[in-house]
Scaffold this motif. Sequence first.
Motif, PDB file in Angstrom:
ATOM      1  N   TYR A  81       0.842  -1.205   0.000  1.00  0.00           N
ATOM      2  CA  TYR A  81       0.000   0.000   0.000  1.00  0.00           C
ATOM      3  C   TYR A  81       0.876   1.254   0.000  1.00  0.00           C
ATOM      4  O   TYR A  81       0.586   2.237  -0.701  1.00  0.00           O
ATOM      5  N   TYR A  82       1.919   1.226   0.800  1.00  0.00           N
ATOM      6  CA  TYR A  82       2.833   2.378   0.866  1.00  0.00           C
ATOM      7  C   TYR A  82       3.469   2.641  -0.495  1.00  0.00           C
ATOM      8  O   TYR A  82       3.483   3.780  -0.982  1.00  0.00           O
ATOM      9  N   LYS A  83       3.984   1.591  -1.124  1.00  0.00           N
ATOM     10  CA  LYS A  83       4.640   1.748  -2.418  1.00  0.00           C
ATOM     11  C   LYS A  83       3.655   2.173  -3.501  1.00  0.00           C
ATOM     12  O   LYS A  83       4.037   2.809  -4.481  1.00  0.00           O
ATOM     13  N   ASN A  84       2.393   1.841  -3.311  1.00  0.00           N
ATOM     14  CA  ASN A  84       1.365   2.209  -4.285  1.00  0.00           C
ATOM     15  C   ASN A  84       0.735   3.569  -3.961  1.00  0.00           C
ATOM     16  O   ASN A  84      -0.242   3.974  -4.584  1.00  0.00           O
ATOM     17  N   SER A  85       1.308   4.259  -2.960  1.00  0.00           N
ATOM     18  CA  SER A  85       0.832   5.582  -2.516  1.00  0.00           C
ATOM     19  C   SER A  85      -0.617   5.560  -2.048  1.00  0.00           C
ATOM     20  O   SER A  85      -1.337   6.550  -2.193  1.00  0.00           O
ATOM     21  N   ASP A  86      -1.040   4.438  -1.509  1.00  0.00           N
ATOM     22  CA  ASP A  86      -2.395   4.325  -0.959  1.00  0.00           C
ATOM     23  C   ASP A  86      -2.312   4.599   0.541  1.00  0.00           C
ATOM     24  O   ASP A  86      -2.303   3.681   1.363  1.00  0.00           O
ATOM     25  N   THR A  87      -2.268   5.872   0.888  1.00  0.00           N
ATOM     26  CA  THR A  87      -2.050   6.280   2.270  1.00  0.00           C
ATOM     27  C   THR A  87      -3.115   5.758   3.224  1.00  0.00           C
ATOM     28  O   THR A  87      -2.806   5.235   4.300  1.00  0.00           O
ATOM     29  N   ALA A  88      -4.379   5.909   2.832  1.00  0.00           N
ATOM     30  CA  ALA A  88      -5.478   5.522   3.725  1.00  0.00           C
ATOM     31  C   ALA A  88      -5.426   4.039   4.066  1.00  0.00           C
ATOM     32  O   ALA A  88      -5.557   3.658   5.243  1.00  0.00           O
TER      33      ALA A  88
END
Length: 245
Positions: A81-88
């Motif tokens: 998620y972090y690497k995919n910029s999915d912060t939430a």
Amino acid sequence: MKKSIKLAISLSLALVVATGCSSRTEPTVPDKPAIALYSTAQQSLQAGNFVSAIETLEALDTRYPFGPHTVQVQLDLIYAYYKNSDTAQALANIDRFIRLNPSHKDIDYVYYMRGLTNMGADYNLFHDLFNIDRSDRDPSYANAAFNDFTRLIKRYPQSEYVADAQKRAISIKSRLARYELSAAEYYMKRKAYIAAIQRAQHIIDNFADTESRTGALKVMIKAYDILEQPTLKANAKKILAANAN
């Protein structure tokens, strides 16, 4: 006439049913044993295909909540998620992991990832790419990241992530100081001199080891001059001169 209406309705219903059936698609992630899905997810992670990795890991998490790789799946999801910029999603999974596994051996890594996630959310591509000064943007994520890294450093001083967390905390501190300086300068433009002095003093008190300290002292000198406070102005000038040496 009634027969025609009934026929039209029947055809419409048939079309709806047919359309509904044709719109059904096979699951994105095939139905495989947990170990096979985990292997696929690892391949996607190593290849940098984080969207695919997330799909597979989410399927694993749903289908095998008590499988052999349950905890590692959660850790991998946080990273993906972090690497995919999915912060939430990253923050939600981080908080869930901390709540369910507060004493896990990798809990320091999870706190580190929360800092990285919040720092990434604060990151502005156009700022770095085009050198646009956006130090006035909302520092909420930067504050959260600073707190995350500080917590990691204090709670887990022996962690392998501490050295990097310390470097990042210093960088974030400078960013937060620049934000406070932008606020002080804004108040100066609005002729809210007392508010400008207060923000500048906040920098002196909390970010004295950053470059913004000099700018804060200059704001104070100018504001005290306008407010006709010669003693306070002289004190600020003395501190500024001392810093220059």
